[in-house]
Design a protein around this motif. Structure first.
Motif, PDB file in Angstrom:
ATOM      1  N   MET A   1       0.873  -1.317  -0.073  1.00  0.00           N
ATOM      2  CA  MET A   1      -0.144  -0.106  -0.138  1.00  0.00           C
ATOM      3  C   MET A   1       0.953   1.108  -0.087  1.00  0.00           C
ATOM      4  N   SER A   2       2.202   1.196   0.120  1.00  0.00           N
ATOM      5  CA  SER A   2       2.975   2.520  -0.168  1.00  0.00           C
ATOM      6  C   SER A   2       2.696   3.056  -1.318  1.00  0.00           C
ATOM      7  N   ASN A   3       3.163   4.472  -1.335  1.00  0.00           N
ATOM      8  CA  ASN A   3       2.638   5.211  -2.403  1.00  0.00           C
ATOM      9  C   ASN A   3       3.722   4.774  -3.586  1.00  0.00           C
ATOM     10  N   TYR A   4       3.044   4.799  -4.902  1.00  0.00           N
ATOM     11  CA  TYR A   4       3.982   4.411  -6.172  1.00  0.00           C
ATOM     12  C   TYR A   4       5.198   5.726  -6.235  1.00  0.00           C
ATOM     13  N   GLY A   5       4.942   6.655  -5.785  1.00  0.00           N
ATOM     14  CA  GLY A   5       6.040   7.668  -5.824  1.00  0.00           C
ATOM     15  C   GLY A   5       7.230   7.365  -4.704  1.00  0.00           C
ATOM     16  N   LEU A   6       6.870   6.554  -3.849  1.00  0.00           N
ATOM     17  CA  LEU A   6       8.119   6.100  -2.966  1.00  0.00           C
ATOM     18  C   LEU A   6       8.845   5.052  -3.906  1.00  0.00           C
ATOM     19  N   PHE A   7       8.235   4.195  -4.649  1.00  0.00           N
ATOM     20  CA  PHE A   7       8.877   3.215  -5.251  1.00  0.00           C
ATOM     21  C   PHE A   7       9.781   3.710  -6.400  1.00  0.00           C
ATOM     22  N   LYS A   8       9.126   4.862  -7.006  1.00  0.00           N
ATOM     23  CA  LYS A   8      10.011   5.470  -8.038  1.00  0.00           C
ATOM     24  C   LYS A   8      11.139   6.018  -7.513  1.00  0.00           C
ATOM     25  N   ALA A   9      10.858   6.697  -6.429  1.00  0.00           N
ATOM     26  CA  ALA A   9      11.922   7.517  -5.879  1.00  0.00           C
ATOM     27  C   ALA A   9      13.390   6.818  -5.253  1.00  0.00           C
ATOM     28  N   LEU A  10      12.704   5.262  -4.844  1.00  0.00           N
ATOM     29  CA  LEU A  10      13.751   4.364  -4.403  1.00  0.00           C
ATOM     30  C   LEU A  10      14.628   4.019  -5.623  1.00  0.00           C
ATOM     31  N   ASP A  11      13.811   3.750  -6.712  1.00  0.00           N
ATOM     32  CA  ASP A  11      14.530   3.245  -8.025  1.00  0.00           C
ATOM     33  C   ASP A  11      15.421   4.444  -8.647  1.00  0.00           C
ATOM     34  N   GLU A  12      15.232   5.545  -8.263  1.00  0.00           N
ATOM     35  CA  GLU A  12      16.107   6.764  -8.674  1.00  0.00           C
ATOM     36  C   GLU A  12      17.248   6.798  -7.611  1.00  0.00           C
ATOM     37  N   ALA A  13      17.287   6.443  -6.390  1.00  0.00           N
ATOM     38  CA  ALA A  13      18.072   6.402  -5.621  1.00  0.00           C
ATOM     39  C   ALA A  13      19.229   5.383  -5.495  1.00  0.00           C
ATOM     40  N   HIS A  14      18.780   4.171  -6.458  1.00  0.00           N
ATOM     41  CA  HIS A  14      19.446   3.072  -6.525  1.00  0.00           C
ATOM     42  C   HIS A  14      19.175   2.208  -5.387  1.00  0.00           C
ATOM     43  N   LEU A  15      18.045   2.048  -4.702  1.00  0.00           N
ATOM     44  CA  LEU A  15      17.927   1.202  -3.655  1.00  0.00           C
ATOM     45  C   LEU A  15      16.770   0.380  -4.225  1.00  0.00           C
TER      46      LEU A  15
ATOM     47  N   TYR B   1       2.194  10.096  -5.583  1.00  0.00           N
ATOM     48  CA  TYR B   1       1.211  10.169  -6.519  1.00  0.00           C
ATOM     49  C   TYR B   1      -0.145  10.432  -5.904  1.00  0.00           C
ATOM     50  N   PRO B   2      -1.096  11.194  -6.628  1.00  0.00           N
ATOM     51  CA  PRO B   2      -2.479  11.028  -6.043  1.00  0.00           C
ATOM     52  C   PRO B   2      -2.868   9.482  -6.020  1.00  0.00           C
TER      53      PRO B   2
ATOM     54  N   VAL C   1     -10.234  -1.004  -3.790  1.00  0.00           N
ATOM     55  CA  VAL C   1      -9.537  -0.990  -5.183  1.00  0.00           C
ATOM     56  C   VAL C   1      -8.813   0.550  -5.031  1.00  0.00           C
ATOM     57  N   LEU C   2      -7.345   0.609  -5.240  1.00  0.00           N
ATOM     58  CA  LEU C   2      -6.640   1.416  -5.147  1.00  0.00           C
ATOM     59  C   LEU C   2      -5.988   1.910  -6.501  1.00  0.00           C
ATOM     60  N   ALA C   3      -6.101   3.249  -6.780  1.00  0.00           N
ATOM     61  CA  ALA C   3      -5.276   3.562  -8.167  1.00  0.00           C
ATOM     62  C   ALA C   3      -4.314   4.735  -7.896  1.00  0.00           C
ATOM     63  N   GLU C   4      -3.366   4.643  -8.178  1.00  0.00           N
ATOM     64  CA  GLU C   4      -2.273   5.603  -8.237  1.00  0.00           C
ATOM     65  C   GLU C   4      -1.742   5.992  -9.657  1.00  0.00           C
ATOM     66  N   ALA C   5      -1.801   7.604  -9.605  1.00  0.00           N
ATOM     67  CA  ALA C   5      -1.468   8.129 -11.248  1.00  0.00           C
ATOM     68  C   ALA C   5      -0.858   9.371 -10.949  1.00  0.00           C
ATOM     69  N   PRO C   6      -0.342   9.937 -12.093  1.00  0.00           N
ATOM     70  CA  PRO C   6       0.316  11.377 -11.951  1.00  0.00           C
ATOM     71  C   PRO C   6      -1.025  12.415 -11.533  1.00  0.00           C
ATOM     72  N   THR C   7      -2.131  11.907 -11.982  1.00  0.00           N
ATOM     73  CA  THR C   7      -3.198  13.058 -11.605  1.00  0.00           C
ATOM     74  C   THR C   7      -4.485  12.358 -11.126  1.00  0.00           C
ATOM     75  N   GLU C   8      -5.427  13.146 -10.432  1.00  0.00           N
ATOM     76  CA  GLU C   8      -6.591  12.419  -9.947  1.00  0.00           C
ATOM     77  C   GLU C   8      -7.660  11.988 -10.670  1.00  0.00           C
ATOM     78  N   GLU C   9      -7.716  12.613 -12.158  1.00  0.00           N
ATOM     79  CA  GLU C   9      -8.337  12.343 -13.058  1.00  0.00           C
ATOM     80  C   GLU C   9      -8.141  10.960 -13.774  1.00  0.00           C
ATOM     81  N   LEU C  10      -6.800  10.674 -13.644  1.00  0.00           N
ATOM     82  CA  LEU C  10      -6.246   9.224 -14.069  1.00  0.00           C
ATOM     83  C   LEU C  10      -6.423   8.420 -13.054  1.00  0.00           C
ATOM     84  N   CYS C  11      -6.589   8.659 -12.078  1.00  0.00           N
ATOM     85  CA  CYS C  11      -6.724   7.549 -10.814  1.00  0.00           C
ATOM     86  C   CYS C  11      -8.260   7.303 -11.078  1.00  0.00           C
ATOM     87  N   LYS C  12      -9.131   8.214 -11.275  1.00  0.00           N
ATOM     88  CA  LYS C  12     -10.404   7.974 -11.253  1.00  0.00           C
ATOM     89  C   LYS C  12     -10.748   6.954 -12.591  1.00  0.00           C
TER      90      LYS C  12
END
Length: 445
Positions: free
Chosen positions: A284-298, A368-369, A419-430
């Motif tokens: 349930m962690s935010n998709y943005g965390l996973f992206k940031a960890l990737d960029e930090a090479h973790l 991410y929203p 049902v959980l959606a994460e995306a760059p915008t709230e509209e894309l989540c919906k």
């Protein structure tokens, strides 16, 4: 399990969790550890500040000493303080009376074994059998009856442990603390005072009824205002039993468990203290965390929701950092459970060492929203196994084209599919959620 869930035996005080339950838990635990070791059991007991905690404490102690155990009372103390002192004082087990972030009308009884871990399920099943009258245990008599010990020195040792874990000064740092009118009220301020911080505390006047009421980590807006109005460097909010911590940066922005995992993970890895360069969040962690960890090479390894799953993964593979979005963070090199005050100290270590503000340390993470929809269904297993539902999840993720994700899972306690959606915008989540919700329509209750 009939009574004990993932976080102990929890319910409304004297309704679903009664004094009789508490007495019987004490009776069985006191007898079990004494009989197993052919000596008096030593059990340490701590509680939070809700009114019913005193009632349950007395019932537990009566049961323990009636079965021949010696009961050591820590009084009001964070849940991780009981776990720490169980190990430090070499007790047979520890008992925590708390319902964490729940309202004061609820309470709970949680047990930890002699190693400070959550009690083994086979022991909990034996306790449940005794509660239901399926087995009998003898009463102690004569000099075999146990005694009660006022064990304030155990709480003092826990406070000293927290202070000793910080090898830095907080002189001149202005820190806000929201103690949720709970167990942190008697511990957090003395720790930060000892380190030299300028401490501004709110919600640390428990009256038995105000625990978690419009305060603490579940209602963090008051701390946000407090930090901004007082011009503080950082703020920390705990829940009722202080095993969770959320932070507020100097601008009043909330720093949740995902951001804490990122900040601490990057710092620990930089100093060679992050085992295998891996962080353990939940699904349930935010998709943005996973992206940031990737960029930090973790690296990261996700688990099911629940701190017990996080710690099970950490323990099995030797990882040193994991936790949940809710602020339940575990530093595996120094503890076996989440500790809100320890989490705030570890964050302060990073802030002091890196000479950056908390907002600067969190800046690389773009959360991410999210849109979470709970769907009440007739049969959650049937819904989760439906090929049309599974196919809709795949279509939703294809729709997001690598810019987000959709997570579908069944509730562990209710007939719900989340049902959980994460995306760059709230509209894309919906829109992404809409694809899955349409497939679930035929399963709605």
């Amino acid at each position: 399990m009939k009574y004990f869930g993932t976080d102990g035996f929890r319910g409304e005080a004297n309704n679903t969790l009664t004094v009789d339950h508490a007495f019987k838990i004490g009776r069985y635990v006191g007898w079990y550890y004494g009989a197993r070791q052919e000596r008096k059991a030593r059990v340490v007991v701590g509680k939070d500040t809700r009114r019913s905690s005193y009632m349950f404490e007395n019932a537990l102690v009566a049961g323990l000493v009636a079965s021949g155990a010696d009961a050591y009372l820590l009084h009001v103390i964070p849940t991780p303080g009981v776990a720490y002192e169980t190990v430090d004082g070499r007790f047979d087990c520890g008992i925590i009376i708390s319902a964490s972030h729940n309202p004061y009308t609820d309470n709970g009884i949680k047990l930890v074994n002699g190693e400070g871990y959550k009690m083994d399920e086979d022991v909990l099943e034996l306790i449940e059998a005794y509660i239901d009258g399926e087995v009998e245990v003898p009463l102690a008599t004569g000099d075999a009856i146990g005694c009660t010990v006022d064990y304030m020195q155990g709480r003092n040792r826990y406070i000293a442990h927290l202070i000793a874990s910080a090898n830095f000064s907080l002189q001149g740092v202005k820190i806000g603390l929201d103690c949720a009118n709970g167990a942190a009220s008697s511990v957090a301020k003395p720790v930060f005072d000892a380190l030299g911080a300028d401490v501004r505390v709110i919600n640390n006047a428990p009256d038995g009824f105000n625990i978690n009421v419009d305060c603490g980590s579940t209602h963090i807006d008051r701390l946000r205002r407090h930090v901004v109005e007082q011009g503080l460097d950082v703020g920390f909010a705990y829940d009722g039993d202080a095993d969770r911590c959320l932070a507020v940066d100097e601008r009043g922005n909330v720093v949740d468990g995902d951001l804490i995992l990122y900040v601490c993970g990057v710092y620990l890895n930089k100093h060679g203290r992050l085992t295998a360069g891996t962080v353990v969040p939940t699904v349930m962690s935010n998709y943005g965390l996973f992206k940031a960890l990737d960029e930090a090479h973790l690296s990261y390894e996700t688990t099911a929701v629940g701190d017990r799953f996080v710690y099970a993964c950490m323990r099995e593979k030797g990882y040193s950092l994991g936790g949940e979005q809710s602020g339940h963070i575990i530093f595996g090199d120094i503890e076996c459970t989440g500790d809100g005050i320890m989490t705030s100290l570890r964050l302060m270590e990073v802030i002091r060492a890196e000479r950056e503000t908390l907002s600067q340390l969190c800046a690389p993470v773009k959360l991410y929203p999210q849109e979470l929809v709970n769907v009440r269904v007739k049969d959650k297993d049937a819904a989760m196994g439906d090929a049309a539902v599974l196919g809709s999840v795949k279509r939703a993720e294809e729709f997001l084209a690598g810019q987000g994700r959709v997570l579908v899972r069944a509730s562990g306690t209710e007939p719900l599919v989340r049902v959980l959606a994460e995306a760059p915008t709230e509209e894309l989540c919906k829109q992404a959620n809409g694809i899955v919700l349409e497939a679930l329509e035929s399963h709605r209750a």
